[in-house]
Write a protein that holds these residues in place. Sequence first.
Motif, mmCIF file in Angstrom:
data_model
loop_
_atom_site.group_PDB
_atom_site.id
_atom_site.type_symbol
_atom_site.label_atom_id
_atom_site.label_comp_id
_atom_site.label_asym_id
_atom_site.label_seq_id
_atom_site.Cartn_x
_atom_site.Cartn_y
_atom_site.Cartn_z
ATOM 1 N N GLY A 1 31.836 48.740 47.560
ATOM 2 C CA GLY A 1 32.858 47.548 47.316
ATOM 3 C C GLY A 1 32.313 46.252 47.142
ATOM 4 N N TRP A 2 31.349 46.147 48.341
ATOM 5 C CA TRP A 2 30.905 44.722 48.508
ATOM 6 C C TRP A 2 29.806 44.621 47.103
ATOM 7 C CZ3 TRP A 2 25.427 44.089 49.103
ATOM 8 C CH2 TRP A 2 24.978 42.531 49.350
ATOM 9 N N ALA A 3 29.053 45.766 46.710
ATOM 10 C CA ALA A 3 27.959 45.435 45.796
ATOM 11 C C ALA A 3 28.898 45.184 44.405
ATOM 12 C CB ALA A 3 27.049 46.896 45.806
ATOM 13 N N ALA A 4 29.809 46.200 44.163
ATOM 14 C CA ALA A 4 30.542 45.823 42.898
ATOM 15 C C ALA A 4 31.197 44.434 42.967
ATOM 16 C CB ALA A 4 31.611 46.815 42.956
ATOM 17 N N GLN A 5 31.689 43.945 43.907
ATOM 18 C CA GLN A 5 32.229 42.480 43.985
ATOM 19 C C GLN A 5 31.152 41.439 43.711
ATOM 20 O OE1 GLN A 5 35.689 41.760 45.060
ATOM 21 N NE2 GLN A 5 35.152 40.012 43.626
ATOM 22 N N GLN A 6 30.065 41.924 44.273
ATOM 23 C CA GLN A 6 28.900 40.932 43.825
ATOM 24 C C GLN A 6 28.415 40.930 42.296
ATOM 25 O OE1 GLN A 6 25.451 40.303 46.102
ATOM 26 N NE2 GLN A 6 27.242 39.324 47.407
ATOM 27 N N ALA A 7 28.654 42.315 41.847
ATOM 28 C CA ALA A 7 28.299 42.310 40.536
ATOM 29 C C ALA A 7 29.164 41.630 39.541
ATOM 30 C CB ALA A 7 28.405 43.675 40.074
ATOM 31 N N LEU A 8 30.486 41.757 39.987
ATOM 32 C CA LEU A 8 31.536 41.168 39.215
ATOM 33 C C LEU A 8 31.351 39.618 39.365
ATOM 34 C CD1 LEU A 8 34.268 41.481 37.731
ATOM 35 C CD2 LEU A 8 35.346 40.823 39.697
ATOM 36 N N ASP A 9 31.192 39.185 40.703
ATOM 37 C CA ASP A 9 31.076 37.523 40.620
ATOM 38 C C ASP A 9 29.777 37.069 39.865
ATOM 39 O OD1 ASP A 9 32.608 37.747 42.747
ATOM 40 O OD2 ASP A 9 31.346 37.829 44.431
ATOM 41 N N VAL A 10 28.759 37.776 39.619
ATOM 42 C CA VAL A 10 27.708 37.306 38.755
ATOM 43 C C VAL A 10 28.198 37.229 37.228
ATOM 44 C CG1 VAL A 10 25.626 38.207 37.404
ATOM 45 C CG2 VAL A 10 25.855 38.415 40.100
ATOM 46 N N LEU A 11 29.054 38.083 36.864
ATOM 47 C CA LEU A 11 29.489 37.907 35.508
ATOM 48 C C LEU A 11 30.602 36.740 35.567
ATOM 49 C CD1 LEU A 11 30.426 41.789 34.944
ATOM 50 C CD2 LEU A 11 28.616 40.347 33.981
ATOM 51 N N GLN A 12 31.351 36.644 36.447
ATOM 52 C CA GLN A 12 32.142 35.224 36.618
ATOM 53 C C GLN A 12 31.493 33.987 36.613
ATOM 54 O OE1 GLN A 12 34.997 36.241 40.116
ATOM 55 N NE2 GLN A 12 36.388 35.100 38.575
ATOM 56 N N LEU A 13 30.333 34.085 37.288
ATOM 57 C CA LEU A 13 29.518 32.609 37.279
ATOM 58 C C LEU A 13 28.893 32.431 35.982
ATOM 59 C CD1 LEU A 13 27.796 32.980 40.853
ATOM 60 C CD2 LEU A 13 29.357 31.200 40.135
ATOM 61 N N ALA A 14 28.698 33.568 35.224
ATOM 62 C CA ALA A 14 28.083 33.277 34.046
ATOM 63 C C ALA A 14 29.168 32.745 32.789
ATOM 64 C CB ALA A 14 27.601 34.596 33.521
ATOM 65 N N GLY A 15 30.303 32.479 33.372
ATOM 66 C CA GLY A 15 31.493 32.218 32.563
ATOM 67 C C GLY A 15 32.268 33.208 31.720
ATOM 68 N N VAL A 16 31.986 34.370 32.176
ATOM 69 C CA VAL A 16 32.774 35.631 31.439
ATOM 70 C C VAL A 16 34.164 35.433 31.809
ATOM 71 C CG1 VAL A 16 33.041 38.023 31.048
ATOM 72 C CG2 VAL A 16 30.864 37.050 31.224
ATOM 73 N N PRO A 17 34.885 35.409 30.718
ATOM 74 C CA PRO A 17 36.274 35.234 31.194
ATOM 75 C C PRO A 17 37.137 36.418 31.618
ATOM 76 C CG PRO A 17 36.176 35.210 28.598
ATOM 77 C CD PRO A 17 34.553 35.383 29.284
ATOM 78 N N ALA A 18 36.805 37.489 31.417
ATOM 79 C CA ALA A 18 37.330 38.721 32.001
ATOM 80 C C ALA A 18 36.318 39.873 32.216
ATOM 81 C CB ALA A 18 38.346 39.031 31.117
ATOM 82 N N ALA A 19 36.309 40.648 33.150
ATOM 83 C CA ALA A 19 35.411 41.564 33.296
ATOM 84 C C ALA A 19 36.109 42.635 34.431
ATOM 85 C CB ALA A 19 34.006 41.238 33.778
ATOM 86 N N MET A 20 35.770 43.922 34.400
ATOM 87 C CA MET A 20 35.992 44.862 35.131
ATOM 88 C C MET A 20 34.700 45.472 35.741
ATOM 89 S SD MET A 20 38.262 48.593 34.998
ATOM 90 C CE MET A 20 36.876 49.488 34.270
ATOM 91 N N VAL A 21 34.553 45.889 36.864
ATOM 92 C CA VAL A 21 33.220 46.598 37.608
ATOM 93 C C VAL A 21 34.046 47.941 38.408
ATOM 94 C CG1 VAL A 21 31.193 46.686 39.012
ATOM 95 C CG2 VAL A 21 31.824 44.706 37.683
ATOM 96 N N ASN A 22 33.658 48.875 37.798
ATOM 97 C CA ASN A 22 34.156 50.020 38.663
ATOM 98 C C ASN A 22 33.074 51.064 39.279
ATOM 99 O OD1 ASN A 22 35.531 52.727 39.576
ATOM 100 N ND2 ASN A 22 36.875 52.859 37.739
ATOM 101 N N ALA A 23 33.002 50.774 40.617
ATOM 102 C CA ALA A 23 31.766 51.400 41.234
ATOM 103 C C ALA A 23 32.293 52.795 41.920
ATOM 104 C CB ALA A 23 31.081 50.640 42.208
ATOM 105 N N GLY A 24 32.218 53.797 41.106
ATOM 106 C CA GLY A 24 32.509 55.181 41.388
ATOM 107 C C GLY A 24 34.002 55.403 41.968
ATOM 108 N N GLY A 25 34.975 54.516 41.531
ATOM 109 C CA GLY A 25 36.389 54.433 41.625
ATOM 110 C C GLY A 25 36.866 53.237 42.655
#
Lengths: 73, 263
Positions: free
Chosen positions: B120-144
């Motif tokens: 969960g921590w890793a997926a949250q990090q991955a999402l944070d990277v996308l947000q920091l890049a300015g992506v307006p909306a994203a989903m990361v699903n790490a195995g559920g």
Amino acid sequence: MTASGSKITDISIVKDGSDDGHSFQINSQAVPILQSESLSAQSAQIDGVSGATYTSAAYVQSLQSALDKLGIQ
Amino acid sequence: MTTATECPQALACEPIRRAESVMGTVASFDIRPGPVPPGLVYLALAEARARLHRADAVFSLWKTQSPMSRLRRGEIRLEDAPVELSEVLRQCEAARAASHGWFDPWAMPGGVDPTGLVKGWAAQQALDVLQLAGVPAAMVNAGGDVAVSGQPEPGRPWRIGVRDPWHAKRVIAVVSTSGAIATSGTYERGEHLLDPHTGRPSSPIASATVTGPDLGLADALATGVAAAGEAGLDWFGDLDGYEVLIVRHDGSRRRTPGFPSAA
């Protein structure tokens, strides 16, 4: 479930009798359709699925895998 | 595109979906680039994927030479390990307190095991990277375990299904969320959840699903509730922004009042 062109147009709603629940099922006949065709996210009305951690092998059979295939058109 | 989002390059505004094999499972990305240029989006996606693989390399207990494995064997000290290790163990301490000791990496056989929080921590990090890049909306699903940001379409929140414990192709609830959602249960891998107080297997319920702002904590709390059972419902009065849905072995459910079920 019926498929029209590249979009799945109907997903059967299954009432499962539990307290607050409604459950919808993409039935077993539909699996080959999901694997071979793209489907509309609007039809499924979900963007992702949360569940206990699946293995890479189990992922292939998961609803999330079907949703991911939307990207391959 | 018919959305209100400005879309100067039509191709860029289409959702970008990727599935990445990592951490013994598959991480799915659904990115809505909006007006962000494709080059920037793909650069951010590459960095987000790298974060997941980095977490795998640092924390995997299957890899005998990972820093986490070496720390467990006492071959390295925490201060000599990669900095993420200290950060994750700090979050594990907070999760242990929040779960009244039911999520306890230090009570696992074989040494400290943060696995219940790392994905969960890793997926949250991955999402944070996308947000920091300015992506307006994203989903990361790490195995559920799912983390989202923004809205997939203007005015519509992300809709995440909760898997039916007995049917891989069914969902038993749909959750509208702007944060994180994690589920724990034994139905996928058949592994034993342990009661950290006794060291014995414990699976009093079929599954536990936790929503909240951070996926690392949600993941750990779901693990704790899955071991504690319905007693875990009581923790959530003190946990601002976190809610839980429990599925019992007979298929019936209980949830905290604020659990964000969608229609």
